[in-house]
Write an enzyme that holds these catalytic residues in place. Structure first.
Site, mmCIF file in Angstrom:
data_model
loop_
_atom_site.group_PDB
_atom_site.id
_atom_site.type_symbol
_atom_site.label_atom_id
_atom_site.label_comp_id
_atom_site.label_asym_id
_atom_site.label_seq_id
_atom_site.Cartn_x
_atom_site.Cartn_y
_atom_site.Cartn_z
ATOM 1 N N GLU A 1 0.788 -1.328 -0.108
ATOM 2 C CA GLU A 1 0.042 -0.004 -0.074
ATOM 3 C C GLU A 1 0.891 1.243 -0.004
ATOM 4 O OE1 GLU A 1 -2.671 -0.114 3.513
ATOM 5 O OE2 GLU A 1 -3.526 -2.040 2.700
ATOM 6 N N LYS B 1 2.393 4.371 1.462
ATOM 7 C CA LYS B 1 2.561 4.837 2.847
ATOM 8 C C LYS B 1 2.356 6.330 2.741
ATOM 9 C CE LYS B 1 6.037 4.960 6.821
ATOM 10 N NZ LYS B 1 5.298 6.197 7.479
ATOM 11 N N ARG C 1 -1.747 9.583 11.740
ATOM 12 C CA ARG C 1 -2.594 8.286 12.009
ATOM 13 C C ARG C 1 -4.058 8.894 12.553
ATOM 14 N NH1 ARG C 1 -0.227 2.875 12.938
ATOM 15 N NH2 ARG C 1 -2.048 1.519 12.667
ATOM 16 N N ARG D 1 -2.967 8.568 17.487
ATOM 17 C CA ARG D 1 -2.082 7.147 17.567
ATOM 18 C C ARG D 1 -1.850 7.584 19.252
ATOM 19 N NH1 ARG D 1 3.186 6.941 14.272
ATOM 20 N NH2 ARG D 1 4.202 6.083 15.932
ATOM 21 N N GLU E 1 -4.781 7.095 7.747
ATOM 22 C CA GLU E 1 -4.051 8.241 7.799
ATOM 23 C C GLU E 1 -4.460 9.246 7.115
ATOM 24 O OE1 GLU E 1 -0.918 7.457 9.093
ATOM 25 O OE2 GLU E 1 0.523 8.924 8.182
ATOM 26 N N PHE F 1 -6.686 2.136 5.925
ATOM 27 C CA PHE F 1 -6.344 0.959 5.662
ATOM 28 C C PHE F 1 -6.336 -0.310 6.383
ATOM 29 C CE2 PHE F 1 -3.330 3.701 7.995
ATOM 30 C CZ PHE F 1 -3.077 3.103 9.210
ATOM 31 N N ARG G 1 4.950 -3.238 17.662
ATOM 32 C CA ARG G 1 5.576 -3.031 16.220
ATOM 33 C C ARG G 1 5.986 -4.302 15.910
ATOM 34 N NH1 ARG G 1 7.592 1.352 14.423
ATOM 35 N NH2 ARG G 1 7.487 2.792 16.112
ATOM 36 N N LYS H 1 7.552 -1.067 6.749
ATOM 37 C CA LYS H 1 7.386 0.178 5.979
ATOM 38 C C LYS H 1 8.828 0.421 5.114
ATOM 39 C CE LYS H 1 9.175 2.464 10.266
ATOM 40 N NZ LYS H 1 9.119 3.661 11.133
HETATM 41 P P1 ATP Z 1 7.740 6.903 10.187
HETATM 42 O O1 ATP Z 1 8.442 7.805 11.426
HETATM 43 O O2 ATP Z 1 8.545 6.072 9.467
HETATM 44 O O3 ATP Z 1 6.399 7.705 9.563
HETATM 45 P P2 ATP Z 1 6.327 6.020 12.585
HETATM 46 O O4 ATP Z 1 7.226 5.564 13.601
HETATM 47 O O5 ATP Z 1 5.537 7.346 12.462
HETATM 48 O O6 ATP Z 1 7.019 5.750 11.193
HETATM 49 P P3 ATP Z 1 5.418 3.408 11.892
HETATM 50 O O7 ATP Z 1 4.513 2.479 12.657
HETATM 51 O O8 ATP Z 1 6.992 3.067 12.047
HETATM 52 O O9 ATP Z 1 5.245 5.008 12.408
HETATM 53 O O10 ATP Z 1 5.243 3.573 10.137
HETATM 54 C C1 ATP Z 1 4.024 3.436 10.122
HETATM 55 C C2 ATP Z 1 3.058 4.709 9.992
HETATM 56 O O11 ATP Z 1 2.678 4.944 8.692
HETATM 57 C C3 ATP Z 1 1.622 4.492 10.627
HETATM 58 O O12 ATP Z 1 1.784 4.681 12.143
HETATM 59 C C4 ATP Z 1 0.664 5.361 9.932
HETATM 60 O O13 ATP Z 1 0.604 6.541 10.457
HETATM 61 C C5 ATP Z 1 1.591 5.612 8.562
HETATM 62 N N1 ATP Z 1 0.821 4.752 7.337
HETATM 63 C C6 ATP Z 1 0.703 5.532 6.306
HETATM 64 N N2 ATP Z 1 0.026 4.924 5.386
HETATM 65 C C7 ATP Z 1 -0.316 3.693 5.774
HETATM 66 C C8 ATP Z 1 -0.871 2.275 5.378
HETATM 67 N N3 ATP Z 1 -1.159 2.266 4.024
HETATM 68 N N4 ATP Z 1 -0.865 1.538 6.402
HETATM 69 C C9 ATP Z 1 -0.416 1.552 7.715
HETATM 70 N N5 ATP Z 1 0.234 2.435 8.093
HETATM 71 C C10 ATP Z 1 0.364 3.742 7.222
#
Ligand code: ATP
Length: 566
Positions: A249, A251, A256, A271, A301, A342, A418, A424
């Site tokens: 998907e 990103k 969130r 979140r 998101e 998502f 996690r 990602k």
């Molecule tokens: P980063 O700092 O890289 O954004 P993060 O620490 O904020 O990562 P992670 O859980 O590591 O958060 O990365 C996933 C985040 O990406 C999710 O918390 C969500 O907010 C975002 N996201 C965007 N698109 C999607 C998707 N299609 N599916 C899941 N999460 C997504």
């Protein structure tokens, strides 16, 4: 229960750094907690309500100093002086209470945990004129009847810095040991995931029957923790971890948003479990109009886009909408967002946490009527073909998104974890999300402001220092995040002050870029950042979601490989 008993527990928990010993001590204690004392479970984490409740104790060190001064009959200046020399305000309260006891021979009125909770719960309720005085008198009432050790932990609880090394998982394991002979860890975790409320789980766990735990359900309007992703470097590595075929998907680079709906009621949570329903009235509209079903919980998101060009904008440009409490209509039009759904965790009375992702994602596609720039289901392909996956990744970057997510089709939804079932992938960049845990007041034109901030990464409930940042900030507030602005933010979070140096409650997460990670004995993480530079505040992240020590180690190793082969 007598508060003294709890204070003694805190004392023995902080006397050991070993997790197993902490679990042992805590499990013995939990066996003696009866039903009516269940809210002690919140106090164990330094809280008065479950995590999702937004009412927090929120007492600044300055206010606690006034209350300590009043309750111990010590001049405020003396309390401050002691604080500067001892550092820990709890220890100051303990010492001054001891002194007072010796001089007045006053007997302890025996403080109960009920009384502590009663007074502490009144603190966040107070508003308007005279609030400060009323808060001081509620705290003074507690401190005045406290013994030295009680004063220590009361103060630490009030300023949000308990320092006993307990996390939710320690409490889970202690319940497991106390009531299930260590055999129900997963069931307890599942119950915690669904309720986010340790007291509710404890109530059932203490009966020792696993079936009881299964009776707990997700509830609309009560936020749960979101599932987080691990990193993969390449599409190939992603396939190796999540398996073939998998879902890929976009990103999206937004924030969130957890969307709950039941009948006409819609709730929106970040979140960090903050209720932001009022901030996004248009989302409520989209949910009611374009999503089928009476009750559900969606994971999504929210992404900002330019009104005129319809181009997506990076997270920072819409982040101010999360906290904004006024002029909502105006900012809604200036900074529009699109909801990209998502995942779905609950539908028409049933939890879907244990359903495979494939089923959940299919359901989303049935329920949501796509309306670009309002609400859509996230762009997705299901494939086992690396070329197709690479092309999709490229397209995501072209469309100004951060990268892609790769998801295992059979995986459940695991709140608060996690997981390697969701990865990602984004282009290499050197930045970390770190927590401000200290600082140093500046001199000259920067005097009065903290001008250098100590940064920490996260490791198993602890924050380990990794460097200091003093660049990337603006001199003037109008230009962005300034020293003055950030100093004001951290002032209420100061827990220790020594000369120019302050320690700060780990609450604020910031993104920082750097040139290189080095091994270093100077900082408790064992690493230091070369040329760190502040890039952004991350109000969407809680401190425990900061970069972990493990991730720093990985980045360090990767950097080493790049030097050697790169
Ligand atoms: P980063 O700092 O890289 O954004 P993060 O620490 O904020 O990562 P992670 O859980 O590591 O958060 O990365 C996933 C985040 O990406 C999710 O918390 C969500 O907010 C975002 N996201 C965007 N698109 C999607 C998707 N299609 N599916 C899941 N999460 C997504």
């Amino acid at each position: 229960m007598k508060y003294l008993k709890l204070a003694e527990l805190y004392e023995s928990l902080s006397a050991t750094t070993k997790r197993l010993e902490k679990i042992e001590i805590l499990s013995k204690f939990l066996k003696e907690v009866n039903e009516s004392d269940r809210e002690i479970l919140y106090l164990l984490l330094g809280d008065i309500y479950p995590e999702y409740n937004e009412k927090k104790i929120g007492i600044s060190s300055q206010l606690a100093i006034k209350a300590i001064s009043k309750s111990t009959g010590t001049a405020k200046e003396k309390v401050v002086k002691e604080w500067k020399s001892i550092g820990d305000l709890g220890k100051v309260a303990e010492k001054l209470t001891k002194n007072k006891r010796q001089s007045t021979l006053q007997s302890n009125k025996s403080l109960s945990t009920e009384k502590v909770l009663e007074n502490m719960k009144k603190l966040p309720e107070l508003e308007g004129k005279g609030t400060v005085d009323k808060k001081i008198s509620l705290i003074t009432e507690l401190l005045a009847s406290a013994s030295p050790i009680e004063a220590l932990y009361l103060t630490r609880t009030l300023i949000g810095d308990l320092r006993i090394g307990i996390q939710e998982s320690t409490i889970r394991e202690a319940m497991n040991k106390a009531f299930f002979k260590g055999e129900a860890s997963e069931k307890i975790q599942d119950a915690i995931n669904k309720t986010n409320d340790l007291a509710v789980v404890f109530d059932l766990a203490r009966k020792g029957d696993e079936k009881d735990l299964g009776k707990l359900h997700l509830e609309i309007g009560k936020p749960i923790k979101v599932m987080l992703a691990e990193k993969a470097k390449t599409i190939k590595e992603g396939f190796e971890t999540v398996g073939k075929p998998c879902a890929i998907e976009y990103k999206y680079d937004g924030f969130r948003l957890l969307i709950h709906k039941k009948g006409e009621k819609v709730f929106l949570f970040t979140r960090r479990l903050e209720n932001v329903t009022k901030q996004f009235p248009e989302v409520i509209d989209y949910i009611k109009k374009y999503v089928k079903g009476d009750s559900f919980i969606l994971d999504s998101e929210a992404v900002g886009f330019d009104k005129k060009t319809k181009e997506y904008k990076p997270f920072q440009s819409v982040s101010q909408r999360i906290k904004r409490k006024y002029d909502i209509e105006k900012i809604k039009n200036e900074l529009p967002i699109e909801i990209n759904v998502f995942d779905i965790l609950y539908y028409e009375g049933k939890s879907l946490l244990h359903e495979p992702f494939k089923k959940r994602t299919e359901l989303i596609r049935k329920l949501i009527e796509n309306h670009p720039y309002k609400i859509i289901h996230s762009k997705q392909i299901i494939t086992d073909d690396e070329k197709k996956a690479e092309a999709f990744y490229k397209q995501a970057l072209k469309d100004r998104q951060e990268g892609v997510m790769m998801k295992n089709l059979d995986a459940p939804y695991e709140p608060g974890r996690r997981v390697g079932n969701m990865l990602k992938i984004k282009p290499e960049e050197r930045d970390l999300d770190l927590v401000i845990t200290g600082g140093e007041y500046g001199t000259g034109k920067r005097s009065g402001w903290v001008s250098s901030f100590i940064l920490s990464c996260y490791a198993d409930g602890k924050y380990l220092e990794i460097g200091k940042v003093g660049t990337g900030f603006k001199e003037k507030e109008e230009e962005g995040v300034s020293f003055k602005g950030l100093t004001e933010k951290i002032k209420p979070l100061i827990t220790e002050e020594k000369g120019k140096n302050v320690k700060i409650k780990p609450k604020i997460v910031v993104s920082v870029t750097y040139q290189e990670i080095q091994k270093s004995p100077t900082y408790s993480s064992g690493f230091a950042l070369r040329f760190p530079r502040f890039t952004a505040l991350r109000p969407d992240k809680s401190p425990s979601e900061a970069t972990t020590l493990k991730e720093v180690e990985k980045d360090f190793e990767k950097q080493k490989r790049n030097w050697l082969y790169g």
